[in-house]
Design an enzyme around this catalytic site. Structure first.
Site, PDB file in Angstrom:
ATOM      1  N   GLY A 119      15.278  26.396 -16.396  1.00  0.00           N
ATOM      2  CA  GLY A 119      14.705  27.545 -17.093  1.00  0.00           C
ATOM      3  C   GLY A 119      15.450  28.834 -16.817  1.00  0.00           C
ATOM      4  O   GLY A 119      15.740  29.610 -17.737  1.00  0.00           O
ATOM      5  N   ARG A 173       9.508  35.607 -13.891  1.00  0.00           N
ATOM      6  CA  ARG A 173       9.025  34.224 -13.871  1.00  0.00           C
ATOM      7  C   ARG A 173       7.607  34.174 -14.403  1.00  0.00           C
ATOM      8  O   ARG A 173       6.681  34.770 -13.845  1.00  0.00           O
ATOM      9  CB  ARG A 173       9.091  33.645 -12.457  1.00  0.00           C
ATOM     10  CG  ARG A 173       8.599  32.205 -12.372  1.00  0.00           C
ATOM     11  CD  ARG A 173       8.969  31.528 -11.078  1.00  0.00           C
ATOM     12  NE  ARG A 173      10.388  31.288 -10.949  1.00  0.00           N
ATOM     13  CZ  ARG A 173      11.041  30.286 -11.531  1.00  0.00           C
ATOM     14  NH1 ARG A 173      10.392  29.440 -12.324  1.00  0.00           N
ATOM     15  NH2 ARG A 173      12.330  30.134 -11.344  1.00  0.00           N
ATOM     16  N   GLN A 185       9.902  27.284  -0.206  1.00  0.00           N
ATOM     17  CA  GLN A 185       8.673  27.783   0.421  1.00  0.00           C
ATOM     18  C   GLN A 185       8.999  28.229   1.844  1.00  0.00           C
ATOM     19  O   GLN A 185       8.610  27.604   2.825  1.00  0.00           O
ATOM     20  CB  GLN A 185       7.602  26.691   0.409  1.00  0.00           C
ATOM     21  CG  GLN A 185       7.228  26.234  -1.001  1.00  0.00           C
ATOM     22  CD  GLN A 185       6.149  25.177  -0.988  1.00  0.00           C
ATOM     23  OE1 GLN A 185       5.060  25.363  -0.438  1.00  0.00           O
ATOM     24  NE2 GLN A 185       6.440  24.030  -1.610  1.00  0.00           N
ATOM     25  N   GLU A 208       3.299   2.075   2.259  1.00  0.00           N
ATOM     26  CA  GLU A 208       3.896   2.424   3.551  1.00  0.00           C
ATOM     27  C   GLU A 208       5.354   1.976   3.611  1.00  0.00           C
ATOM     28  O   GLU A 208       5.729   0.945   3.058  1.00  0.00           O
ATOM     29  CB  GLU A 208       3.119   1.760   4.695  1.00  0.00           C
ATOM     30  CG  GLU A 208       1.726   2.299   4.898  1.00  0.00           C
ATOM     31  CD  GLU A 208       1.023   1.643   6.071  1.00  0.00           C
ATOM     32  OE1 GLU A 208       1.688   0.887   6.821  1.00  0.00           O
ATOM     33  OE2 GLU A 208      -0.186   1.867   6.235  1.00  0.00           O
ATOM     34  N   ASP A 224      19.555  35.627 -11.355  1.00  0.00           N
ATOM     35  CA  ASP A 224      18.402  36.404 -10.888  1.00  0.00           C
ATOM     36  C   ASP A 224      18.823  37.231  -9.685  1.00  0.00           C
ATOM     37  O   ASP A 224      19.912  37.055  -9.129  1.00  0.00           O
ATOM     38  CB  ASP A 224      17.200  35.508 -10.544  1.00  0.00           C
ATOM     39  CG  ASP A 224      17.542  34.421  -9.534  1.00  0.00           C
ATOM     40  OD1 ASP A 224      18.445  34.634  -8.701  1.00  0.00           O
ATOM     41  OD2 ASP A 224      16.911  33.359  -9.578  1.00  0.00           O
ATOM     42  N   LYS A 249      15.158  38.893 -14.284  1.00  0.00           N
ATOM     43  CA  LYS A 249      14.263  37.936 -14.937  1.00  0.00           C
ATOM     44  C   LYS A 249      12.821  38.165 -14.508  1.00  0.00           C
ATOM     45  O   LYS A 249      12.536  38.828 -13.498  1.00  0.00           O
ATOM     46  CB  LYS A 249      14.676  36.503 -14.602  1.00  0.00           C
ATOM     47  CG  LYS A 249      14.296  36.065 -13.188  1.00  0.00           C
ATOM     48  CD  LYS A 249      14.567  34.597 -12.951  1.00  0.00           C
ATOM     49  CE  LYS A 249      14.065  34.180 -11.560  1.00  0.00           C
ATOM     50  NZ  LYS A 249      14.340  32.769 -11.250  1.00  0.00           N
ATOM     51  N   ASP A 281       0.820  -1.221   0.000  1.00  0.00           N
ATOM     52  CA  ASP A 281       0.000   0.000   0.000  1.00  0.00           C
ATOM     53  C   ASP A 281       0.850   1.266   0.000  1.00  0.00           C
ATOM     54  O   ASP A 281       0.311   2.378   0.080  1.00  0.00           O
ATOM     55  CB  ASP A 281      -0.953   0.006   1.189  1.00  0.00           C
ATOM     56  CG  ASP A 281      -0.228   0.042   2.532  1.00  0.00           C
ATOM     57  OD1 ASP A 281       1.025  -0.038   2.529  1.00  0.00           O
ATOM     58  OD2 ASP A 281      -0.906   0.157   3.572  1.00  0.00           O
ATOM     59  N   HIS A 334      18.567  27.112   0.367  1.00  0.00           N
ATOM     60  CA  HIS A 334      18.063  28.110  -0.581  1.00  0.00           C
ATOM     61  C   HIS A 334      18.021  29.490   0.053  1.00  0.00           C
ATOM     62  O   HIS A 334      18.234  30.496  -0.621  1.00  0.00           O
ATOM     63  CB  HIS A 334      16.672  27.702  -1.065  1.00  0.00           C
ATOM     64  CG  HIS A 334      16.135  28.570  -2.156  1.00  0.00           C
ATOM     65  ND1 HIS A 334      16.698  28.642  -3.416  1.00  0.00           N
ATOM     66  CD2 HIS A 334      15.082  29.419  -2.183  1.00  0.00           C
ATOM     67  CE1 HIS A 334      16.027  29.488  -4.168  1.00  0.00           C
ATOM     68  NE2 HIS A 334      15.038  29.980  -3.438  1.00  0.00           N
TER      69      HIS A 334
END
Length: 312
Positions: free
Chosen positions: A226, A195, A98, A40, A170, A193, A38, A131
């Protein structure tokens, strides 16, 4: 050290884990990782780790959710086996982009991942080229943040490139690119740039002079390539001579490899922080000695400040 330190590998990047323990001169700790029908994940540590200093090597690269969950399960297994200290070794920290609310009603997933790691039982985190450096502040436990720059700069210097301009693809990468420009005693240029979508980028203009000069594009992360390829195309239009790129984490998709193959970029220097760092024009450099040295110093309660030196 054999009796008091254990290095475990998740399934995300076993080759890197093996390189790390080979450099340390110890075997990988035995563990069974299985998947139920399944989906797991089941984990069993196959040797005694009671009272030991445990390091779990698991970059949270694609498939990110699977690798993150596997890491959390391994941490729980190690904690319940009475390890003295658990260090999560994440050469690549997924969900790091994020790290803030830039739109209404969105999560701060970099913080959520930090919370999950601590809740699972991690005592310390060893990672590389986040990041955003401020992600270290999302943890209330020690975070050792290494830089890939010593590895990348050594390779770049050995190529003997002259008349080089370091270019940030960037605005967000200016700090990283400036550090490389300083280490290489080279001028800095910036690409502005726009996006368009998650994997579509439009390069608009260049701040700085690149005409007739060799260019080194520096970025911490590329997936669809990109940003790099759009910047390279604009640099070529502005008269750049030979275009190279350096990337800490080349989490390359098939589309990214295709774009690099068809771009003006001659060569991409990337670390093996993730297993996806391969493809046409990609030269992969090992960070296993860097991570192994950090693990050894942490275990021995020695300073790792020299490993942070981006000018190395």
């Amino acid at each position: 050290m054999n009796d008091t330190i254990k290095v475990l590998s998740g399934s995300a990047h076993p080759i890197l884990s093996k390189q790390i323990v080979d450099y340390l001169g110890i075997p990988l700790a035995a563990a069974n990782l299985e998947t139920f029908p399944d989906g797991e994940t089941a984990v069993q540590i196959k040797e005694n780790i009671r009272g030991t200093d445990v390091y779990i090597v698991q970059p949270t690269c694609p498939p990110a959710n699977q690798n993150l969950m596997e890491l959390l399960i391994m941490v729980d297994a190690v904690r319940r086996a009475s390890a003295q200290r658990i260090t999560a070794v994440l050469p690549f920290y997924g969900y790091a982009r994020q790290d803030r609310k830039d739109k209404p009603r969105v999560p701060i997933t970099a913080k959520l991942v930090a919370n999950l790691l601590v809740a699972a039982g991690v005592n310390r985190v060893l990672t590389m080229d986040l990041h955003a450096g401020q992600i270290q502040g999302f943890f209330d436990i020690p975070v050792d943040h290494l830089y890939a720059s010593p590895v990348l700069i050594k390779e770049i210097r050995e190529r003997g490139l002259d008349d080089v301009v370091v270019v940030s693809p960037d605005v967000g990468g200016i700090k990283l690119s400036h550090a490389y420009a300083k280490a290489l005693s080279a001028p800095l240029a910036i690409v502005a740039k726009n996006r368009i979508s998650a994997d579509e980028v439009e390069a608009l203009s260049i701040i700085g002079d690149v005409k007739g000069r060799n260019v080194l594009l520096m970025d911490d992360l590329t997936e669809s390539a990109g940003t790099l390829t759009a910047a390279a195309a604009l640099l070529e239009q502005h008269g750049a001579q030979r275009i190279y790129a350096g990337v800490s984490h080349a989490v390359l998709s098939d589309r990214g490899r295709e774009r690099l193959a068809n771009s003006p970029i001659i060569e991409v220097f990337a670390t093996n922080s993730v297993p996806q760092a391969y493809g046409p024009k990609v030269t992969t450099l090992s960070v296993a000695p860097l991570l192994a040295d950090a693990i050894h110093r942490i275990h021995s309660d020695e300073s790792i400040t020299s490993l942070f030196d981006i000018r190395a």
